[in-house]
Design a protein around this motif. Structure first.
Motif, mmCIF file in Angstrom:
data_model
loop_
_atom_site.group_PDB
_atom_site.id
_atom_site.type_symbol
_atom_site.label_atom_id
_atom_site.label_comp_id
_atom_site.label_asym_id
_atom_site.label_seq_id
_atom_site.Cartn_x
_atom_site.Cartn_y
_atom_site.Cartn_z
ATOM 1 N N ALA A 132 -20.960 67.286 2.512
ATOM 2 C CA ALA A 132 -20.756 66.001 1.835
ATOM 3 C C ALA A 132 -19.330 65.968 1.292
ATOM 4 O O ALA A 132 -18.747 67.017 1.009
ATOM 5 C CB ALA A 132 -21.737 65.811 0.681
ATOM 6 N N ARG A 167 -24.219 69.809 10.651
ATOM 7 C CA ARG A 167 -25.642 69.949 10.266
ATOM 8 C C ARG A 167 -26.378 70.864 11.262
ATOM 9 O O ARG A 167 -27.520 70.615 11.629
ATOM 10 C CB ARG A 167 -26.364 68.602 10.227
ATOM 11 C CG ARG A 167 -25.840 67.628 9.227
ATOM 12 C CD ARG A 167 -26.087 68.095 7.786
ATOM 13 N NE ARG A 167 -25.743 67.037 6.865
ATOM 14 C CZ ARG A 167 -24.506 66.741 6.485
ATOM 15 N NH1 ARG A 167 -23.490 67.480 6.934
ATOM 16 N NH2 ARG A 167 -24.279 65.768 5.649
ATOM 17 N N TYR A 198 -12.074 63.071 1.293
ATOM 18 C CA TYR A 198 -13.018 61.960 1.422
ATOM 19 C C TYR A 198 -12.501 60.777 0.602
ATOM 20 O O TYR A 198 -12.310 60.899 -0.619
ATOM 21 C CB TYR A 198 -14.389 62.401 0.908
ATOM 22 C CG TYR A 198 -15.521 61.661 1.562
ATOM 23 C CD1 TYR A 198 -15.969 62.019 2.824
ATOM 24 C CD2 TYR A 198 -16.145 60.604 0.913
ATOM 25 C CE1 TYR A 198 -17.006 61.348 3.429
ATOM 26 C CE2 TYR A 198 -17.188 59.933 1.513
ATOM 27 C CZ TYR A 198 -17.616 60.310 2.772
ATOM 28 O OH TYR A 198 -18.642 59.650 3.381
ATOM 29 N N LYS A 227 -24.991 55.761 -5.107
ATOM 30 C CA LYS A 227 -25.289 55.385 -3.717
ATOM 31 C C LYS A 227 -26.665 55.820 -3.229
ATOM 32 O O LYS A 227 -27.241 55.180 -2.361
ATOM 33 C CB LYS A 227 -24.272 56.057 -2.786
ATOM 34 C CG LYS A 227 -22.927 55.411 -2.753
ATOM 35 C CD LYS A 227 -22.164 55.987 -1.591
ATOM 36 C CE LYS A 227 -20.778 55.421 -1.478
ATOM 37 N NZ LYS A 227 -20.018 56.127 -0.444
ATOM 38 N N LEU A 228 -27.102 56.961 -3.736
ATOM 39 C CA LEU A 228 -28.293 57.573 -3.124
ATOM 40 C C LEU A 228 -29.493 57.546 -4.066
ATOM 41 O O LEU A 228 -29.324 57.706 -5.282
ATOM 42 C CB LEU A 228 -27.972 59.028 -2.741
ATOM 43 C CG LEU A 228 -26.846 59.213 -1.724
ATOM 44 C CD1 LEU A 228 -26.462 60.686 -1.610
ATOM 45 C CD2 LEU A 228 -27.264 58.683 -0.356
ATOM 46 N N ALA A 237 -35.529 61.821 2.013
ATOM 47 C CA ALA A 237 -35.031 63.132 2.449
ATOM 48 C C ALA A 237 -33.549 63.033 2.806
ATOM 49 O O ALA A 237 -33.082 63.629 3.770
ATOM 50 C CB ALA A 237 -35.852 63.640 3.629
ATOM 51 N N ASN A 243 -24.812 61.216 11.850
ATOM 52 C CA ASN A 243 -23.820 60.267 12.344
ATOM 53 C C ASN A 243 -23.525 60.623 13.804
ATOM 54 O O ASN A 243 -23.211 61.785 14.099
ATOM 55 C CB ASN A 243 -22.535 60.359 11.527
ATOM 56 C CG ASN A 243 -22.703 59.792 10.128
ATOM 57 O OD1 ASN A 243 -23.463 58.842 9.923
ATOM 58 N ND2 ASN A 243 -22.017 60.368 9.154
ATOM 59 N N PRO A 262 -16.286 51.318 12.596
ATOM 60 C CA PRO A 262 -15.555 52.359 11.855
ATOM 61 C C PRO A 262 -15.765 53.737 12.506
ATOM 62 O O PRO A 262 -16.776 53.961 13.168
ATOM 63 C CB PRO A 262 -16.197 52.331 10.455
ATOM 64 C CG PRO A 262 -17.462 51.555 10.572
ATOM 65 C CD PRO A 262 -17.503 50.878 11.906
ATOM 66 N N PRO A 274 -20.198 56.130 11.578
ATOM 67 C CA PRO A 274 -21.221 56.113 10.518
ATOM 68 C C PRO A 274 -22.510 55.429 10.969
ATOM 69 O O PRO A 274 -22.513 54.237 11.273
ATOM 70 C CB PRO A 274 -20.573 55.352 9.360
ATOM 71 C CG PRO A 274 -19.282 54.837 9.850
ATOM 72 C CD PRO A 274 -19.024 55.322 11.236
ATOM 73 N N ALA A 276 -24.824 54.639 9.157
ATOM 74 C CA ALA A 276 -25.154 53.592 8.170
ATOM 75 C C ALA A 276 -24.636 52.233 8.636
ATOM 76 O O ALA A 276 -25.291 51.211 8.475
ATOM 77 C CB ALA A 276 -24.545 53.949 6.804
ATOM 78 N N LEU A 300 -28.801 54.562 5.606
ATOM 79 C CA LEU A 300 -29.084 55.777 6.381
ATOM 80 C C LEU A 300 -30.232 56.571 5.734
ATOM 81 O O LEU A 300 -30.816 57.461 6.345
ATOM 82 C CB LEU A 300 -27.795 56.610 6.447
ATOM 83 C CG LEU A 300 -27.730 57.861 7.291
ATOM 84 C CD1 LEU A 300 -28.227 57.608 8.701
ATOM 85 C CD2 LEU A 300 -26.301 58.387 7.338
HETATM 86 N N1 EPU Z 1 -21.616 52.277 5.555
HETATM 87 C C1 EPU Z 1 -22.006 51.008 5.902
HETATM 88 N N2 EPU Z 1 -22.958 50.402 5.127
HETATM 89 C C2 EPU Z 1 -23.494 51.011 4.036
HETATM 90 C C3 EPU Z 1 -23.093 52.313 3.686
HETATM 91 C C4 EPU Z 1 -22.138 52.937 4.471
HETATM 92 O O1 EPU Z 1 -21.533 50.415 6.865
HETATM 93 O O2 EPU Z 1 -24.347 50.400 3.388
HETATM 94 C C5 EPU Z 1 -20.588 52.929 6.396
HETATM 95 C C6 EPU Z 1 -19.186 52.678 5.879
HETATM 96 O O3 EPU Z 1 -18.338 52.537 6.983
HETATM 97 C C7 EPU Z 1 -18.871 53.971 5.127
HETATM 98 C C8 EPU Z 1 -19.559 54.974 6.011
HETATM 99 O O4 EPU Z 1 -20.772 54.324 6.411
HETATM 100 O O5 EPU Z 1 -17.500 54.203 5.043
HETATM 101 C C9 EPU Z 1 -19.841 56.300 5.379
HETATM 102 O O6 EPU Z 1 -20.780 56.147 4.319
HETATM 103 P P1 EPU Z 1 -21.000 57.302 3.264
HETATM 104 O O7 EPU Z 1 -19.716 57.673 2.633
HETATM 105 O O8 EPU Z 1 -22.114 56.909 2.354
HETATM 106 O O9 EPU Z 1 -21.430 58.570 4.130
HETATM 107 P P2 EPU Z 1 -22.391 58.796 5.405
HETATM 108 O O10 EPU Z 1 -21.546 59.164 6.577
HETATM 109 O O11 EPU Z 1 -23.318 57.644 5.584
HETATM 110 C C10 EPU Z 1 -22.592 61.359 5.064
HETATM 111 C C11 EPU Z 1 -23.654 62.392 4.991
HETATM 112 C C12 EPU Z 1 -24.288 62.407 3.606
HETATM 113 C C13 EPU Z 1 -23.205 62.657 2.568
HETATM 114 C C14 EPU Z 1 -22.159 61.552 2.694
HETATM 115 C C15 EPU Z 1 -20.984 61.753 1.739
HETATM 116 C C16 EPU Z 1 -24.546 62.593 7.245
HETATM 117 C C17 EPU Z 1 -25.702 62.311 8.149
HETATM 118 N N3 EPU Z 1 -24.678 62.141 6.002
HETATM 119 O O12 EPU Z 1 -23.210 60.078 4.958
HETATM 120 O O13 EPU Z 1 -25.182 63.496 3.562
HETATM 121 O O14 EPU Z 1 -23.730 62.658 1.247
HETATM 122 O O15 EPU Z 1 -21.621 61.558 4.040
HETATM 123 O O16 EPU Z 1 -20.170 62.757 2.213
HETATM 124 O O17 EPU Z 1 -23.580 63.216 7.661
HETATM 125 C C18 EPU Z 1 -27.454 64.087 3.976
HETATM 126 O O18 EPU Z 1 -27.022 64.802 4.890
HETATM 127 O O19 EPU Z 1 -28.683 64.014 3.705
HETATM 128 C C19 EPU Z 1 -26.512 63.287 3.217
HETATM 129 C C20 EPU Z 1 -26.911 62.415 2.275
#
Ligand code: EPU
Length: 339
Positions: A132, A167, A198, A227-228, A237, A243, A262, A274, A276, A300
């Motif tokens: 993270a 992961r 980050y 956020k979470l 979980a 991603n 993105p 992403p 998400a 996500l």
């Molecule tokens: N985004 C959207 N919509 C949203 C939220 C995010 O489009 O509602 C896009 C945006 O482009 C944003 C990007 O997703 O810039 C990244 O979002 P975020 O920073 O929340 O991180 P993530 O890639 O979705 C990963 C890890 C998380 C970790 C975060 C922060 C994975 C699968 N997940 O999420 O890990 O906390 O980065 O570093 O790699 C976990 O593994 O359970 C976990 C929560």
């Protein structure tokens, strides 16, 4: 092994952060390594299929578990060696990951602060190579110690032998329940620059000259909280899917159709998209159906709003993946282990 350690027909609800009801035929609490050796010489238990469980924060139970759940209760953190620059710390695999992070940060050591508040145990951190805010457990892990449950032999994996990836590690490729990680050795540094790669973290800390590990930890905890969902309040979980990782060619193809997509480049030269964003583009952000939903601030994460069953969550997740497949032609691989 004592009766308190081995139980039959046990509800797994307290042992998974999704809060799913499922029963295990047997559950054995692993309180010390002796129990593992006893297990290896017990014919009854050797016949059972096995599942090693830490905090159950990366699991979805969709049915009862017909077999033996090994609940990791191994505890202990010790300093192995230390000099002016670094410290080697061995943590038992059943320690709560964030307790180890707090321990390191309280000592002023660098390395783990970006990984604050990730749910789970130390053992799972190695299996899953948790990550993270621009950091991954793999960069701190020196070696992983464990016991083969087939023959009781102890084995040590160096960092390289762990084959860490996104992961991912060698432990994920083993038959589940065959290798029990007992402890993990970490290297923390006594001085160092904060990892602010980050963007969201850098933004929050931009006014600080040289933020300490404690400040970084505090900020990560704040960002995560905003956020979470907190699994003690809303069952989940964490990220349900990984991603997707694309080659440059694949990225260029998808960008022709979706120029706004993105992405960010990984150290290995691939491109992470992403999940998400993909999920949001398919209209799933903040959707709630019955007791299942996607978290409004981070789609996500799939949540159990109350009494969702594992099957409901599983079907809900599959529908999300199907939408992404249809719209973007991309496969969402599950990060969560479905049982
Ligand atoms: N985004 C959207 N919509 C949203 C939220 C995010 O489009 O509602 C896009 C945006 O482009 C944003 C990007 O997703 O810039 C990244 O979002 P975020 O920073 O929340 O991180 P993530 O890639 O979705 C990963 C890890 C998380 C970790 C975060 C922060 C994975 C699968 N997940 O999420 O890990 O906390 O980065 O570093 O790699 C976990 O593994 O359970 C976990 C929560």
């Amino acid at each position: 092994m004592t009766q308190t350690q081995l139980r039959q027909n046990v509800s797994l609800r307290p042992y998974n952060t999704f809060g799913m009801e499922a029963k295990a035929s047997y559950l054995l609490e692993i309180t010390d390594e002796e129990v593992l050796h006893t297990l290896c010489s017990s014919p009854l238990l050797q016949q059972q299929r096995r599942l090693i469980l830490g905090s159950g924060s990366n699991l979805l139970f969709t049915r009862d578990y017909e077999g033996l759940v090994l609940l990791n209760c191994l505890k202990g953190i010790e300093i192995l060696e230390e000099d002016d620059n670094q410290v080697m710390v061995r943590a038992a695999s059943g320690e709560v990951w964030d307790d180890l992070v707090r321990y390191a940060v309280d000592h002023g050591w660098h390395g783990a602060e970006n990984l604050s508040l990730i749910p789970g145990t130390v053992g799972a951190a190695a299996v899953q190579n948790i990550g993270a805010y621009g950091a991954e457990a793999a960069s701190l892990i020196q070696e992983v110690q464990g016991i083969s449950l087939q023959d009781g032999r102890e084995k040590i994996f160096s960092n390289r032998q762990c084959l860490f990836g996104y992961r991912d590690s060698i432990f994920k490729s083993f038959d589940p329940g065959t290798f029990f990680i007992t402890s993990v050795t970490f290297r923390f540094t006594k001085a160092g620059s904060p990892n602010l790669t980050y963007p969201a973290l850098a933004e929050e800390l931009q006014k600080e000259h040289h933020p300490s590990p404690a400040m970084v930890r505090e900020t990560v905890i704040r960002i995560r909280g905003s956020k979470l969902p907190d699994p003690t309040e809303t069952g989940n979980a964490g990220s349900f899917f990984k991603n997707p990782v694309l080659t440059e060619e694949e990225l260029e193809t998808i960008r022709k159709k979706y120029p706004d997509i993105p992405f960010h480049k990984t150290e290995a030269g691939y491109f992470k998209i992403p999940a998400a964003w993909l999920i949001e583009q398919c209209g799933w952000k903040g959707v709630r159906e019955g007791h299942c939903g996607t978290w409004p601030r981070q789609p996500l994460v799939i949540v159990n709003y109350g009494n969702a069953t594992g099957r409901e969550i599983d079907t809900f997740a599959e529908r999300i993946a199907a939408s992404v497949r249809k719209k973007f032609g991309m496969e969402l691989e599950r990060e969560v282990l479905t049982i």
